[in-house]
Design an enzyme around this catalytic site. Structure first.
Site, PDB file in Angstrom:
ATOM      1  N   LEU A 118      44.145  59.333  60.963  1.00 52.93           N
ATOM      2  CA  LEU A 118      43.576  58.176  61.511  1.00 52.93           C
ATOM      3  C   LEU A 118      42.106  58.651  61.201  1.00 52.93           C
ATOM      4  O   LEU A 118      41.603  59.450  61.522  1.00 52.93           O
ATOM      5  CB  LEU A 118      44.017  57.929  63.057  1.00 52.93           C
ATOM      6  CG  LEU A 118      45.370  57.199  63.158  1.00 52.93           C
ATOM      7  CD1 LEU A 118      45.687  57.377  64.622  1.00 52.93           C
ATOM      8  CD2 LEU A 118      45.298  55.818  62.536  1.00 52.93           C
ATOM      9  N   HIS A 153      47.554  50.152  51.552  1.00 51.62           N
ATOM     10  CA  HIS A 153      48.863  50.378  52.167  1.00 51.62           C
ATOM     11  C   HIS A 153      49.875  49.774  51.443  1.00 51.62           C
ATOM     12  O   HIS A 153      49.954  48.549  51.022  1.00 51.62           O
ATOM     13  CB  HIS A 153      48.997  49.867  53.650  1.00 51.62           C
ATOM     14  CG  HIS A 153      50.219  50.247  54.450  1.00 51.62           C
ATOM     15  ND1 HIS A 153      50.568  51.581  54.721  1.00 51.62           N
ATOM     16  CD2 HIS A 153      51.161  49.368  54.734  1.00 51.62           C
ATOM     17  CE1 HIS A 153      51.735  51.276  55.212  1.00 51.62           C
ATOM     18  NE2 HIS A 153      52.104  50.225  55.389  1.00 51.62           N
TER      19      HIS A 153
HETATM   20  C1  GRF Z   1      49.979  54.881  47.914  1.00 49.90           C
HETATM   21  O1  GRF Z   1      51.101  54.209  47.952  1.00 49.90           O
HETATM   22  C2  GRF Z   1      49.155  54.234  49.196  1.00 49.90           C
HETATM   23  O2  GRF Z   1      49.365  52.950  49.354  1.00 49.90           O
HETATM   24  C3  GRF Z   1      49.534  54.931  50.421  1.00 49.90           C
HETATM   25  O3  GRF Z   1      49.519  56.436  49.940  1.00 49.90           O
HETATM   26  C4  GRF Z   1      49.907  56.399  48.557  1.00 49.90           C
HETATM   27  C5  GRF Z   1      49.326  57.187  47.622  1.00 49.90           C
HETATM   28  O4  GRF Z   1      49.483  57.587  46.662  1.00 49.90           O
HETATM   29  N1  GRF Z   1      48.559  54.923  51.511  1.00 49.90           N
HETATM   30  P1  GRF Z   1      48.807  58.234  45.563  1.00 49.90           P
HETATM   31  O5  GRF Z   1      48.348  59.668  46.256  1.00 49.90           O
HETATM   32  O6  GRF Z   1      47.466  57.695  45.330  1.00 49.90           O
HETATM   33  O7  GRF Z   1      49.560  58.443  44.025  1.00 49.90           O
END
Ligand code: GRF
Length: 190
Positions: A94, A111
């Site tokens: 956070l 997200h």
């Molecule tokens: C992604 O799915 C993002 O939405 C989430 O964490 C994941 C990170 O993936 N918050 P990466 O490390 O960018 O491959």
């Protein structure tokens, strides 16, 4: 020479970080990724940053006596590199008062769900377990809550299978495109 300067925060593999950095390198985003902030010394994203020649701050909260102190060090580095926008890309923490105040409305997160559904670290698995047929991705401003904050952009995708790995890779492809498009809109409207 790029007009804008952005920073990325990540804790994991860093595919979104790389998609953003590559888009900047190709000139699809008129910005330079000046800094990667990573809170996990073992994260795969660090090697990606090295390969791309992007300055990296690896910083563990456990080395600081408070979140405020930890975030002040990060904020000072962001100031020093002139970051206009901070993009969270799998940063598993956070954001607290210090960064939210110093970078008000300049921190965004991606997200892997259509918020406000399926907040938290297991969004894709949770959505699949629920049995949804339309998945998606959300980019939002960051506030003190988990996956809260005003929504900036969303994109849906249909999936009716049961292969979580296949779905995750489809969601990642959507994420990479949507993040690049959204960063462009944000920096060009400032
Ligand atoms: C992604 O799915 C993002 O939405 C989430 O964490 C994941 C990170 O993936 N918050 P990466 O490390 O960018 O491959």
């Amino acid at each position: 020479m790029a007009t804008h300067t952005i920073a990325v925060f990540a804790s994991g593999s860093g595919s979104n970080f790389e998609a953003i950095a590559e888009a900047c390198r190709r000139g699809e985003i008129d910005a330079r990724v000046a800094l990667l902030v990573c809170d996990k010394p073992s994260a795969g994203v660090i090697a990606r940053a090295e390969r791309l020649g992007i300055e990296t701050l690896v910083i563990s909260p456990k080395d600081y006596s408070s979140r405020e102190e930890y975030e002040s060090v990060i904020a000072d580095r962001l100031d020093a590199c002139g970051a206009e926008l901070v993009c969270l890309a799998g940063y598993m923490r956070l954001i607290g008062r210090v960064l939210l105040e110093r970078y008000a409305r300049r921190i965004v997160n991606i997200h892997p769900s259509l918020l406000p559904s399926f907040k938290g670290a297991h969004a894709i698995a949770d959505a699949m377990a629920y049995g949804v047929k339309v998945y998606g991705v959300t980019i939002h401003y960051v506030d003190e809550s988990l996956d809260g904050g005003e929504i900036i952009s969303q994109r849906a995708l249909d999936y009716d299978g049961t292969d979580e790995e296949e779905l995750t890779s489809m969601i990642h492809s959507v994420e990479h495109k949507l993040y690049v498009e959204t960063i462009n809109k944000l920096i060009n409207n400032r």
